[in-house]
Write a protein that holds these residues in place. Structure first.
Motif, PDB file in Angstrom:
ATOM      1  N   LEU A  37       7.577  -3.792 -71.416  1.00  0.00           N
ATOM      2  CA  LEU A  37       8.048  -5.080 -70.712  1.00  0.00           C
ATOM      3  C   LEU A  37       9.141  -4.677 -69.620  1.00  0.00           C
ATOM      4  N   LEU A  38       8.810  -4.619 -68.265  1.00  0.00           N
ATOM      5  CA  LEU A  38       9.848  -4.099 -67.395  1.00  0.00           C
ATOM      6  C   LEU A  38      10.444  -5.194 -66.538  1.00  0.00           C
ATOM      7  N   GLY A  39      11.833  -5.414 -66.602  1.00  0.00           N
ATOM      8  CA  GLY A  39      12.363  -6.441 -65.734  1.00  0.00           C
ATOM      9  C   GLY A  39      13.776  -6.332 -65.635  1.00  0.00           C
ATOM     10  N   LEU A  40      14.453  -7.112 -64.729  1.00  0.00           N
ATOM     11  CA  LEU A  40      15.719  -7.220 -64.553  1.00  0.00           C
ATOM     12  C   LEU A  40      16.564  -7.857 -65.693  1.00  0.00           C
ATOM     13  N   ASN A  41      17.966  -7.578 -65.830  1.00  0.00           N
ATOM     14  CA  ASN A  41      18.687  -8.276 -66.791  1.00  0.00           C
ATOM     15  C   ASN A  41      18.504  -9.497 -66.773  1.00  0.00           C
TER      16      ASN A  41
END
Length: 414
Positions: A37-41
């Protein structure tokens, strides 16, 4: 699980559907052996993992305790754009049979919970929790082409039924295959280490209870590893921290055991030995992560899924390649689900973008999906890297609209 029981088919969880859980209004996400799961803070990556952990905790301790341990309904239900009145978590799975060589079961398990309404007719599941719906269906090919099916559906309607405090699946200790599903869901491992706990020496005991989800008992866990697994951890740590020769426990015969590593620099004939309390944060975190991934319970099939929060934490970006290799190798024995805000894991030719699920926040609501075709094309053509797209907030998820009730697993129209 006995040593003769077949390993879980991989992946164990093939799909997750979530409604109104924390920042997630709706998601329907396919999972593989290795999914990131890749995403910004603050995009909501941890909330997705916690929804799976919520199912595990509700089965293990009861729904009321699962809600209470998260701070109550205000911390569990989605709040924006308007407050939700219930939440749903469903998982599609495949599960080996207790009979050697039998075709695996495939199925769907789903729970819908809500706060207890202010009404004398409402049945609740303990302090403040009402089980609105619990559904499970399991299928596999049967004799002469007739599918073998096992299922149950529990609904709560005001004024009907008994008072439910425990999920029905938790009652089925002797009812195969539901008992096996219950046991397997409870064995999911959510690794979220505490730095001080990783460093702690733990008593040396004849029977090792296993690595803690907070990194507890790291020393005894290293002692319980086989020679091959300990060598693999040493090799991976040597790639992450140049100069590392070996990783292992302090003297296993001592009363207390902690993690230990030996480190050598060029020109030195004897390596230096460092105990856990003397290691850098990045080093001890890396040892804990590698131990979690290659622990015997995962290798031998006791653990069906390992979820890891930000494996790159406190490590140099150059360590991303070794981390990616360790995560993918571990996924040959156990399903691996990780969150990260660092796309460096995938900035390499052999990285598979199909393993990414992009997580983004839109108007305070989390959306999750596969990498959109435009982003795939940009990366494939070499116009930008995955990390560059993420940093510029141009990596977008493909999000399907919510399914209608009769299109959902176990759904039926009223």
């Amino acid at each position: 699980m006995s040593p003769t029981t077949p390993h879980h088919p991989l992946p164990f969880i093939t799909r997750v559907r979530i409604e109104n859980y924390k920042s997630i209004a709706h998601c329907d996400v396919a999972l593989g052996r290795f999914t990131v799961l890749l995403g910004l803070n603050a995009a909501g990556k941890s909330n997705f993992l916690d929804a799976l952990r919520f199912v595990r905790d509700a089965l293990m301790h009861g729904p009321a305790e699962a809600v209470a341990s998260r701070g109550g309904w205000n911390e569990v239900l989605r709040r924006v754009p308007e407050p939700a009145t219930s939440c749903t978590v469903g998982v599609e799975f495949q599960l080996s049979s207790t009979t050697d060589g039998a075709v695996p079961w495939r199925g769907w398990y789903e729970i819908t919970l809500a706060p207890v309404a202010v009404s004398g007719t409402v049945r609740d599941a303990g302090p403040g929790v009402r089980i609105l719906r619990e559904f499970c269906e399991m299928r596999r090919p049967g004799i002469q082409g007739q599918p073998e099916t096992e299922s149950f559906l529990m609904r709560d309607r005001a004024g009907e039924g008994r008072r439910h405090r425990v999920l029905e699946l938790s009652r089925m200790d002797d009812d195969e295959p539901f008992a096996r599903l219950h046991a397997t869901l409870m064995e999911m491992f959510f690794y979220s280490p505490d730095l001080s706990v990783l460093r702690e020496p733990r008593p040396s005991t004849p029977v090792f209870a296993g690595l803690g989800e907070d990194g507890g008992a790291l020393g005894p866990a290293l002692a319980a590893l086989g020679e091959q697994e300990r060598e693999r951890i040493s090799q991976y740590l040597g790639a992450i921290v140049p100069g590392v020769v070996e990783v292992g426990p302090t003297d296993p015969s001592a009363d207390y055991v902690a993690a230990r590593m030996s480190f050598a620099t060029d020109g030195e004939s004897e390596p230096h030995v460092f105990r856990a309390e003397s290691m850098s944060e990045g080093t001890i975190r890396a040892i804990g992560l590698l131990t979690a991934l290659f622990q015997p319970d995962a290798r031998d099939g006791w653990i069906p899924l390992i979820a890891v929060e930000e494996p790159e934490l406190a490590l140099h970006p150059l360590a991303a390649g070794a981390l990616y290799d360790a995560l993918t190798e571990a996924s040959e024995s156990v399903q691996v689900l990780a969150t990260t805000q660092s796309a460096e894991l995938f900035d390499r030719k052999e990285a598979d973008l199909s393993a990414i699920r992009v997580v983004a926040a839109e108007h305070g609501v989390t959306v999750i999906g596969e990498v959109d075709p435009v982003s795939r094309s940009i990366v494939a053509d070499g116009l930008a890297t995955t990390a560059e797209l993420l940093r510029s907030d141009q990596l977008r998820p493909v999000v399907d609209p919510p399914a209608q009730l009769d299109e959902q697993p176990g759904g039926e129209k009223e």
